[in-house]
Design an enzyme around this catalytic site. Structure first.
Site, short mmCIF file in Angstrom:
data_model
loop_
_atom_site.label_atom_id
_atom_site.label_comp_id
_atom_site.label_asym_id
_atom_site.label_seq_id
_atom_site.Cartn_x
_atom_site.Cartn_y
_atom_site.Cartn_z
N SER A 111 0.74 -1.14 -0.13
CA SER A 111 -0.02 -0.07 -0.07
C SER A 111 1.00 1.43 -0.02
O SER A 111 0.20 2.37 -0.40
CB SER A 111 -0.81 0.03 1.06
OG SER A 111 -1.90 -0.66 0.98
N CYS A 136 -2.47 0.49 9.69
CA CYS A 136 -1.53 -0.69 10.07
C CYS A 136 -1.71 -1.72 8.60
O CYS A 136 -2.63 -1.50 7.79
CB CYS A 136 -2.01 -1.66 11.05
SG CYS A 136 -1.83 -0.94 12.49
N PRO A 137 -0.52 -2.12 8.33
CA PRO A 137 0.75 -2.37 9.06
C PRO A 137 1.82 -0.98 8.98
O PRO A 137 2.78 -1.18 9.66
CB PRO A 137 1.64 -3.54 8.42
CG PRO A 137 0.92 -3.63 6.93
CD PRO A 137 -0.40 -3.05 7.11
N GLY A 138 1.55 -0.02 8.23
CA GLY A 138 2.31 1.00 8.20
C GLY A 138 2.80 1.49 6.85
O GLY A 138 3.76 2.20 6.75
N GLY A 139 2.43 0.91 5.44
CA GLY A 139 2.91 1.37 4.43
C GLY A 139 2.68 3.12 4.19
O GLY A 139 3.95 3.56 3.65
N ASP A 161 -4.93 2.62 14.54
CA ASP A 161 -5.30 1.51 13.84
C ASP A 161 -5.34 0.22 15.07
O ASP A 161 -4.49 0.31 15.89
CB ASP A 161 -4.55 1.01 12.85
CG ASP A 161 -5.36 -0.05 11.98
OD1 ASP A 161 -5.65 -1.17 12.29
OD2 ASP A 161 -5.34 0.10 10.69
N ASP A 199 -10.41 4.09 17.47
CA ASP A 199 -11.23 4.07 16.18
C ASP A 199 -10.99 5.29 15.47
O ASP A 199 -10.91 6.26 16.22
CB ASP A 199 -12.68 4.16 16.69
CG ASP A 199 -13.81 4.20 15.69
OD1 ASP A 199 -13.27 3.97 14.51
OD2 ASP A 199 -14.87 4.30 15.77
N ASP A 243 -6.60 5.58 4.86
CA ASP A 243 -6.72 4.46 4.16
C ASP A 243 -7.61 3.61 4.65
O ASP A 243 -7.49 2.36 4.37
CB ASP A 243 -5.24 3.90 3.79
CG ASP A 243 -5.19 2.96 2.60
OD1 ASP A 243 -6.21 3.16 1.77
OD2 ASP A 243 -4.49 2.14 2.77
N LYS A 254 -12.88 4.59 -1.06
CA LYS A 254 -13.17 2.97 -1.75
C LYS A 254 -14.34 3.24 -2.67
O LYS A 254 -15.24 3.65 -2.18
CB LYS A 254 -13.22 2.18 -0.64
CG LYS A 254 -12.11 2.07 0.54
CD LYS A 254 -10.81 1.97 -0.03
CE LYS A 254 -9.64 2.02 0.92
NZ LYS A 254 -8.35 1.85 0.65
C1 LIG Z 1 -6.08 -0.95 3.64
S1 LIG Z 1 -5.51 -1.07 5.23
C2 LIG Z 1 -4.21 0.08 5.62
C3 LIG Z 1 -3.03 -0.15 5.08
C4 LIG Z 1 -1.94 0.98 5.40
N1 LIG Z 1 -2.31 2.27 4.59
C5 LIG Z 1 -0.64 0.58 5.00
O1 LIG Z 1 -0.15 1.27 3.91
O2 LIG Z 1 -0.24 -0.14 5.52
C6 LIG Z 1 -6.95 -0.61 6.08
C7 LIG Z 1 -6.74 -0.73 7.64
O3 LIG Z 1 -7.93 0.24 8.07
C8 LIG Z 1 -8.00 -0.08 9.54
N2 LIG Z 1 -9.34 0.25 9.90
C9 LIG Z 1 -10.54 0.09 9.37
N3 LIG Z 1 -11.73 0.90 10.12
C10 LIG Z 1 -10.82 1.43 11.04
C11 LIG Z 1 -11.32 2.32 12.00
N4 LIG Z 1 -12.92 2.60 12.22
N5 LIG Z 1 -10.41 2.86 12.91
C12 LIG Z 1 -8.97 2.60 12.68
N6 LIG Z 1 -8.50 1.89 11.86
C13 LIG Z 1 -9.52 1.40 10.84
C14 LIG Z 1 -7.92 -1.72 9.36
O4 LIG Z 1 -7.72 -2.10 10.38
C15 LIG Z 1 -6.58 -1.53 8.56
O5 LIG Z 1 -5.65 -2.20 9.18
#
Ligand SMILES: C[S@@+](CC[C@H](N)C(=O)[O-])C[C@H]1O[C@@H](n2cnc3c(N)ncnc32)[C@H](O)[C@@H]1O
EC number: 2.1.1.186
Length: 365
Positions: free
Chosen positions: A193, A226-229, A245, A265, A282, A311
């Site tokens: 990501s 997460c994971p942190g990209g 996250d 959240d 994201d 999305k």
């Molecule tokens: C597509 S991943 C993100 C990848 C991240 N941008 C990266 O580069 O590694 C989406 C993330 O959004 C988190 N997420 C979804 N709904 C959330 C919320 N309401 N609050 C915090 N995190 C949330 C999920 O746990 C997931 O890790």
């Protein structure tokens, strides 16, 4: 064959969305026409009712101002039933009947759709470029040396038998072959990501905006980190990041000392010190929910700038983007500050678009 249309390259599967966008945008400025596309072909042709409007269409929108097109080309002619022998000769023959829109073009690009079928054309297109370039120079179509300040001639092969010949303007086109900016995955990044945010930073922000938004020592919040990209891209640029996250942030990022992880959240989180330079998000969520949240942060001035993904649903994708972005713009327009808002379906995006919002003074926008 004369074929006055605008050719847009897009991600395969996004032909309808690209067609919708072209019909809406060109229609709004009186460039009426109709789109033609095949599902999963990776391109759309927008045929103009008035062929005399081709020049205006070519200079109407820069690719970076659109959402789904990766490249926009003003098509002058198409060639069908191309025979294997002497393809160069057939292209030159076709050009003879065309009224040149410019005395000389500065470069050529021989391209193909970004599809599995298209890939079978890649080798041929590369090989074909050299003799075609030489022949076009001899025939007085191309400058003796490549000149990126002039219009570029594109020869787009849909198949070995069919191609479209057209041009793009340097001020309006994507500079990348096929309109695709390929980025190298950094081996120490925690997720692929990371390339989505890098693509946005490099291709959607001007050099000046990058300096403004990505200040070394500046602060950012990453919602759904997460994971942190995405956090990785910000840390790489010397920013402090509040990573939000419930999941785990990669140890390598935590060890930098620049990242604070909060397992809460993203919809209720508030910035630790009341305000950050940049908000990124994201989270996989409904686009209207994310749009509202981003608007809240910008209106309350919790974040100066924002970069986020929306999305996309399976249907009405162009309309969904339009509605979500309109929602934010209406709220931002009521503020004292100005905002530069861009929306792009980037090469590294999948079923999502990226939005960048950079705060400026009102007169700068
Ligand atoms: C597509 S991943 C993100 C990848 C991240 N941008 C990266 O580069 O590694 C989406 C993330 O959004 C988190 N997420 C979804 N709904 C959330 C919320 N309401 N609050 C915090 N995190 C949330 C999920 O746990 C997931 O890790």
């Amino acid at each position: 064959m004369s074929n006055k249309s605008v050719l847009a390259y897009c991600r395969p599967g996004y032909e309808n969305d690209t067609a919708n966008e072209m019909t809406t945008r060109y229609g709004e400025v009186g460039l009426y026409g109709y789109p033609v596309s095949k599902k999963n072909s990776g391109f759309v042709l927008y045929h103009l009712y008035d062929e005399g409007q081709l020049g205006q269409a070519a200079s109407q929108f820069a690719v970076k101002e659109t959402v789904f097109p990766r490249q926009l080309i003003a098509v002058l002619a198409s060639l069908e039933d191309i025979e294997k022998e002497d393809r160069v000769g057939q292209v030159l023959e076709c050009l003879k009947d065309i009224e040149k829109p410019f005395s000389l073009f500065g470069a050529i690009d021989v391209e193909y759709p970004d599809t599995e079928d298209g890939k079978t054309l890649a080798k041929f297109c590369k090989k074909f470029t050299v003799p075609l370039r030489q022949a076009l120079r001899k025939a007085g179509w191309l400058t003796a040396k490549e000149n990126t300040g002039k219009a570029k001639l594109h020869i787009f092969f849909e198949s070995f038998e069919t191609c479209y010949i057209g041009y793009s303007l340097p001020t309006h086109a994507s500079k990348d072959h096929l309109g695709i900016c390929r980025l190298k995955f950094p081996i120490d990044a925690p997720s692929r990501s990371t390339l989505k945010l890098e693509d946005a930073l490099v291709n959607m922000l001007s050099a000046e905006q990058q300096q403004k938004v990505l200040r070394t020592g500046g602060r950012a919040v990453d919602l759904g980190a997460c994971p942190g990209g995405w956090t990785y891209q910000l840390v790489k640029r010397g920013m402090y990041v509040e990573a939000i996250d419930n999941g785990l942030v990669a140890d390598t990022l935590m060890e930098t000392g620049l990242v604070e992880h909060h397992a809460v959240d993203g919809f209720t989180y508030k910035p630790q010190f009341g305000r950050v330079d940049l908000l990124v998000c994201d989270m996989i969520e409904q686009p209207d929910r994310v749009a509202k949240l981003m608007g809240d942060w910008l209106v309350k001035h919790w974040a100066t700038h924002a970069i986020f993904n929306l999305k996309l649903p399976m249907k009405r994708r162009f309309e969904t983007v339009e509605e979500a972005v309109a929602l934010i713009k209406t709220r931002l327009n009521a503020l004292e500050d100005g905002f530069s808002v861009k929306v792009r379906h980037l090469y590294h995006d999948r079923d999502e678009v990226t939005v960048t919002i950079v705060r400026t003074s009102k007169d700068e926008v």
